[in-house]
Write an enzyme that holds these catalytic residues in place. Structure first.
Site, PDB file in Angstrom:
ATOM      1  N   THR A   1      -2.266  -7.715  -6.412  1.00 24.88           N
ATOM      2  CA  THR A   1      -2.818  -7.534  -5.058  1.00 24.88           C
ATOM      3  C   THR A   1      -1.811  -6.678  -4.299  1.00 24.88           C
ATOM      4  OG1 THR A   1      -3.230 -10.068  -5.170  1.00 24.88           O
ATOM      5  CG2 THR A   1      -2.813  -9.346  -3.061  1.00 24.88           C
TER       6      THR A   1
ATOM      7  N   HIS B   1      -3.868  -3.390  -4.183  1.00 19.18           N
ATOM      8  CA  HIS B   1      -4.997  -3.515  -3.363  1.00 19.18           C
ATOM      9  C   HIS B   1      -4.567  -3.142  -1.971  1.00 19.18           C
ATOM     10  CE1 HIS B   1      -8.378  -4.638  -5.733  1.00 19.18           C
ATOM     11  NE2 HIS B   1      -7.579  -5.894  -6.369  1.00 19.18           N
TER      12      HIS B   1
END
Length: 336
Positions: free
Chosen positions: A40, A43
């Protein structure tokens, strides 16, 4: 004044001084020791999550450290306590919360994404987010409790049964899922393109998946590539279950006829609850999850931007930790 690693814009991070506010009512101030970089976080680094992220943003939600100070009305916590953080704050009012699913609150504050995270030398959080760690558990290993809690939740959502075959990827989360599923009695198979990660999986006693196997009851999918999406829906056996873990930045087509023809099941798995975290602490502490084998590299906080680039480039890495320890006298006192 302390130091923090901050996301500024796509592919741009820095380290800069940051103010450390004293803990208010119900809050604690922590000295993060080690913070993991997860998918994450990558990202965010790529700019894929700029909508919920207010820049400059302090990243990091996989952590372990010590309590430094406690605010008013905080009980059962004291300076020096070893802790990790379940980085979720919910409103207790939405439909998800009212139905007992606070971890997927419709207005969830995921700390480290929606609000400042752990990649700093001082971090103030609500005391309600703390999870106690055994004093015997090294803090670098304890930094993997949060992703292990993800794996515990994923295995639960997939309803893995004793003796059942489970296929999973060989990245950091995939290996953790494999280890947790094996502890639940599953016959685990790993799919991984990276030779380095395949070797690590093999050293951990995990078996590579044979594409000739046509009986795949459970597939826990934490990889995100387009080709992988097609394969995932094709390999499941009759009445197989696909547990979808990964973040997909854009919609994907799926073969619904395949789901109809084989009576397949698709479930999502997003985060975790406190029981998942407590189970994860136990699995890391007793060595069921050998966290030390997952750690490829530890870098100082000032090298956090370079660490993101190293992970993005792939290669012989599994998990990189950022060392946030502060050499000041108060930090040393808090750790004893």
């Amino acid at each position: 004044m302390t130091l923090a690693a901050r996301y500024l814009s796509a592919r741009t991070l820095d380290t800069a001084p940051a103010l450390s506010a004293p803990p208010g009512p119900g809050e604690v101030e922590l000295a993060p020791a080690y913070v993991g970089i997860c998918g994450t976080d990558l990202h965010i680094f790529h700019g894929d999550m700029d909508a919920p992220v207010a820049v400059p943003a302090v990243l990091g939600h996989e952590m372990a450290g010590h309590v430094v100070r406690v605010g008013p009305d905080v009980e059962n916590w004291a300076p020096g306590d070893a802790v990790t953080v379940m980085p979720l704050l919910w409103d207790d009012a939405c439909a998800a919360c009212r139905n007992g699913h606070q971890h997927i609150c419709q207005h969830l504050d995921f700390i480290g994404i929606d609000s400042p995270g752990a990649m700093q030398q001082r971090w103030t959080v609500p005391a309600s987010t703390l999870i106690r760690l055994p004093d015997s558990l090294p803090l670098d290993r304890a930094a993997l409790v949060e992703p292990t809690a993800v794996a515990v939740h994923d295995v639960g959502r997939a309803e893995v049964r004793d003796g059942e075959r489970v296929v999973v990827g060989g990245g950091p989360v995939g290996v953790l899922i494999a280890l947790v599923a094996r502890a639940a009695g599953a016959d685990v198979r790993v799919v991984e393109l990276s030779a380095h990660r395949r070797l690590l999986a093999e050293e951990l006693g995990l078996t590579a998946w044979n594409p000739a196997d046509d009986d795949v009851p459970v597939l826990v999918r934490e990889w995100t590539g387009d080709a992988g999406a097609d394969v995932a829906f094709e390999v499941l056996g009759v009445r197989g279950r696909l547990c979808l873990v990964a973040i997909h930045p854009r919609p994907r087509e799926i073969n619904l006829h395949r789901f109809f023809w084989r009576e397949l099941t698709l479930v999502g798995a997003r985060l975790y609850d406190r029981s998942d975290f407590e189970r994860a602490v136990a699995l890391v502490a007793d060595g069921t999850v050998p966290a030390e084998r997952m750690i490829s590299k530890v870098v100082p906080l000032t090298q956090a931007p370079a660490a993101f680039e190293a992970l993005e480039g792939g290669g012989d890495v599994m998990k990189i930790l950022v060392d946030c320890t502060d050499d000041s006298d108060d930090a040393r006192r808090a750790a004893v």
